[in-house]
Design a protein around this motif. Sequence first.
Motif, PDB file in Angstrom:
ATOM      1  N   TYR A   1       0.804  -1.233   0.000  1.00  0.00           N
ATOM      2  CA  TYR A   1       0.000   0.000   0.000  1.00  0.00           C
ATOM      3  C   TYR A   1       0.836   1.282   0.000  1.00  0.00           C
ATOM      4  N   TRP A   2       2.172   1.188  -0.050  1.00  0.00           N
ATOM      5  CA  TRP A   2       2.973   2.400  -0.247  1.00  0.00           C
ATOM      6  C   TRP A   2       2.905   2.787  -1.724  1.00  0.00           C
ATOM      7  N   LEU A   3       2.762   4.083  -1.984  1.00  0.00           N
ATOM      8  CA  LEU A   3       2.662   4.602  -3.339  1.00  0.00           C
ATOM      9  C   LEU A   3       3.627   5.764  -3.520  1.00  0.00           C
ATOM     10  N   GLN A   4       4.018   5.988  -4.771  1.00  0.00           N
ATOM     11  CA  GLN A   4       4.857   7.129  -5.110  1.00  0.00           C
ATOM     12  C   GLN A   4       4.250   7.788  -6.344  1.00  0.00           C
ATOM     13  N   ARG A   5       3.829   9.034  -6.212  1.00  0.00           N
ATOM     14  CA  ARG A   5       3.222   9.749  -7.336  1.00  0.00           C
ATOM     15  C   ARG A   5       3.795  11.154  -7.440  1.00  0.00           C
ATOM     16  N   ASP A   6       4.342  11.460  -8.594  1.00  0.00           N
ATOM     17  CA  ASP A   6       4.878  12.807  -8.846  1.00  0.00           C
ATOM     18  C   ASP A   6       5.817  13.244  -7.725  1.00  0.00           C
ATOM     19  N   GLY A   7       6.633  12.295  -7.267  1.00  0.00           N
ATOM     20  CA  GLY A   7       7.605  12.614  -6.236  1.00  0.00           C
ATOM     21  C   GLY A   7       7.056  12.667  -4.834  1.00  0.00           C
ATOM     22  N   SER A   8       5.768  12.375  -4.661  1.00  0.00           N
ATOM     23  CA  SER A   8       5.151  12.417  -3.333  1.00  0.00           C
ATOM     24  C   SER A   8       5.035  11.014  -2.761  1.00  0.00           C
ATOM     25  N   ALA A   9       5.377  10.887  -1.480  1.00  0.00           N
ATOM     26  CA  ALA A   9       5.241   9.610  -0.773  1.00  0.00           C
ATOM     27  C   ALA A   9       3.819   9.501  -0.244  1.00  0.00           C
ATOM     28  N   LEU A  10       3.091   8.503  -0.725  1.00  0.00           N
ATOM     29  CA  LEU A  10       1.683   8.330  -0.381  1.00  0.00           C
ATOM     30  C   LEU A  10       1.443   6.937   0.176  1.00  0.00           C
ATOM     31  N   GLU A  11       0.240   6.736   0.699  1.00  0.00           N
ATOM     32  CA  GLU A  11      -0.138   5.457   1.274  1.00  0.00           C
ATOM     33  C   GLU A  11      -1.635   5.258   1.051  1.00  0.00           C
ATOM     34  N   TYR A  12      -2.007   4.074   0.569  1.00  0.00           N
ATOM     35  CA  TYR A  12      -3.434   3.772   0.412  1.00  0.00           C
ATOM     36  C   TYR A  12      -3.988   3.323   1.754  1.00  0.00           C
ATOM     37  N   THR A  13      -5.067   3.964   2.189  1.00  0.00           N
ATOM     38  CA  THR A  13      -5.710   3.626   3.452  1.00  0.00           C
ATOM     39  C   THR A  13      -7.194   3.394   3.201  1.00  0.00           C
ATOM     40  N   LEU A  14      -7.887   2.910   4.202  1.00  0.00           N
ATOM     41  CA  LEU A  14      -9.335   2.754   4.094  1.00  0.00           C
ATOM     42  C   LEU A  14     -10.041   4.101   3.999  1.00  0.00           C
ATOM     43  N   HIS A  15      -9.307   5.174   4.289  1.00  0.00           N
ATOM     44  CA  HIS A  15      -9.841   6.528   4.156  1.00  0.00           C
ATOM     45  C   HIS A  15      -9.351   7.200   2.880  1.00  0.00           C
ATOM     46  N   GLY A  16      -8.854   6.401   1.949  1.00  0.00           N
ATOM     47  CA  GLY A  16      -8.393   6.919   0.666  1.00  0.00           C
ATOM     48  C   GLY A  16      -6.881   7.035   0.609  1.00  0.00           C
ATOM     49  N   VAL A  17      -6.380   7.570  -0.511  1.00  0.00           N
ATOM     50  CA  VAL A  17      -4.943   7.791  -0.675  1.00  0.00           C
ATOM     51  C   VAL A  17      -4.554   9.037   0.111  1.00  0.00           C
ATOM     52  N   ARG A  18      -3.542   8.899   0.962  1.00  0.00           N
ATOM     53  CA  ARG A  18      -3.141  10.002   1.833  1.00  0.00           C
ATOM     54  C   ARG A  18      -1.623  10.149   1.843  1.00  0.00           C
ATOM     55  N   PRO A  19      -1.140  11.339   2.185  1.00  0.00           N
ATOM     56  CA  PRO A  19       0.312  11.486   2.342  1.00  0.00           C
ATOM     57  C   PRO A  19       0.828  10.512   3.393  1.00  0.00           C
ATOM     58  N   ARG A  20       1.977   9.930   3.101  1.00  0.00           N
ATOM     59  CA  ARG A  20       2.572   8.985   4.044  1.00  0.00           C
ATOM     60  C   ARG A  20       3.265   9.769   5.159  1.00  0.00           C
ATOM     61  N   LEU A  21       2.717   9.679   6.347  1.00  0.00           N
ATOM     62  CA  LEU A  21       3.261  10.435   7.469  1.00  0.00           C
ATOM     63  C   LEU A  21       4.511   9.757   8.007  1.00  0.00           C
ATOM     64  N   ALA A  22       5.560  10.528   8.191  1.00  0.00           N
ATOM     65  CA  ALA A  22       6.858   9.970   8.571  1.00  0.00           C
ATOM     66  C   ALA A  22       6.814   9.251   9.909  1.00  0.00           C
ATOM     67  N   ASP A  23       6.049   9.764  10.871  1.00  0.00           N
ATOM     68  CA  ASP A  23       6.075   9.220  12.228  1.00  0.00           C
ATOM     69  C   ASP A  23       4.988   8.201  12.504  1.00  0.00           C
ATOM     70  N   THR A  24       4.147   7.923  11.518  1.00  0.00           N
ATOM     71  CA  THR A  24       3.149   6.870  11.665  1.00  0.00           C
ATOM     72  C   THR A  24       3.838   5.512  11.621  1.00  0.00           C
ATOM     73  N   PRO A  25       3.388   4.528  12.374  1.00  0.00           N
ATOM     74  CA  PRO A  25       4.033   3.208  12.326  1.00  0.00           C
ATOM     75  C   PRO A  25       3.999   2.611  10.923  1.00  0.00           C
ATOM     76  N   VAL A  26       5.111   2.036  10.518  1.00  0.00           N
ATOM     77  CA  VAL A  26       5.106   1.293   9.261  1.00  0.00           C
ATOM     78  C   VAL A  26       4.152   0.111   9.424  1.00  0.00           C
ATOM     79  N   CYS A  27       3.375  -0.142   8.403  1.00  0.00           N
ATOM     80  CA  CYS A  27       2.300  -1.132   8.516  1.00  0.00           C
ATOM     81  C   CYS A  27       2.221  -1.957   7.242  1.00  0.00           C
ATOM     82  N   HIS A  28       1.579  -3.112   7.335  1.00  0.00           N
ATOM     83  CA  HIS A  28       1.422  -4.024   6.202  1.00  0.00           C
ATOM     84  C   HIS A  28       2.782  -4.533   5.718  1.00  0.00           C
TER      85      HIS A  28
END
Length: 423
Positions: free
Chosen positions: A255-282
């Motif tokens: 569920y990690w994504l990279q779009r136009d140089g942005s670090a993103l993450e697919y969540t149940l709440h949609g595609v969101r910026p990948r927060l640096a301090d959030t626990p790595v998951c999946h």
Amino acid sequence: MSKGIEQLYRETREQSETFCAPLNDEDCNLQADDFVSPPKWHLAHTSWFFETFLLKPFLEGYTTPDPLYEVLFNSYYNGVGEQFPRPRRGMLSRPTLTQVLDYRSHVDGAMASLLASKSHVEREAILARTELGVEHERQHQELFFTDIKYSLAINPLLPTYIEAARIEEADIAATQWHSYQGGLVEAGFDGEGFCFDNELPRHKTFVGSFELANRLVSNAEYQEFIDDDGYQRPELWLSDGWNTVTSQGWQAPQYWLQRDGSALEYTLHGVRPRLADTPVCHVSGYEADAYARWAGARLPTEYEWELAAAQAQASVPRTQASGVDTGYYHPRAARARDGMQQLYGECWQWTQSAYSPYPGFSSPPGAIGEYNGKFMSNQWVLRGGSCVTKSEQVRSSYRNFFYPQDRWQFSGIRLARNPRKQT
């Protein structure tokens, strides 16, 4: 239990349907891979459980809406009989969602009658099995979230399951290491209330002295592992892990994504910026093990994790609810404070322990004994519960288990290490 079993039953059954409410009918039959199940099947199977293990044996005159449901919605209980193949559950367009909801209503009405029979000769067994059925449905509620996330994520549209307020990035401190003396300790469920059979019997085991990280590994920390060619260095990986990484082409957590140089993450709440301090998951057990080795640490054993969690729970009562109860279905960052954090309700935490029976374990007789015991082979233990685990289920003795290559669960990493030598 603080609530009466009738109330607990009703609330759990209603909550399963509430979780499905944001989906449309097509969503409810999605099955993106063999190891996930459609939401509609989860709704039906949990009803099948109450029908099979309570209504058929204990409610005189009970009739099922369709005898073939016994096959369609049997998961793995060979003692009950034949099962429809798991990889093809998504092909079951019939019964329709409406018919499955009618089936649930039929079972609920019959269960209300059974639970109202206070003088039933098997009253004690009925109450015990009902409680197991409630806990079983809660586990399937968790599987609902992990399965629908996986199935929605294969869609290029990356659909949002449900909107939720954004969680702001936290400012977490560096990892703190907590020391534990170890010795001969007791492990397994202890106290009143419900537990699963694989948490028993309580027994003594030896745990050496160890240190445990106070929080989970963050996205930023895992990114450092990736940037240091962690996925290209075979010396960091178990043999089976390296074979899995290379054959699957893994380069990052699911569920990690990279779009136009942005670090993103697919969540149940949609595609969101990948927060640096959030626990790595999946991440899989193999990825967790490789990261730990890269970090100069290791994964804890399940006994180490339980010892630390039990001590933390005794000193500071656990009050934080899990994501299922807060409506936010994604791990949240730790805070910059002392003490053990994120033990419960964020990510399941991989341990290095093989899933095996405790000394003296025995499965209950009959088909219901297939619930846990027959899976005690080739899997690893995880502890702590995740953001989609019911908060009332998590406890220091709760043992989850998956194959080390699995990563569609909300699984993360807590590091352990041997005591540092004094210089």
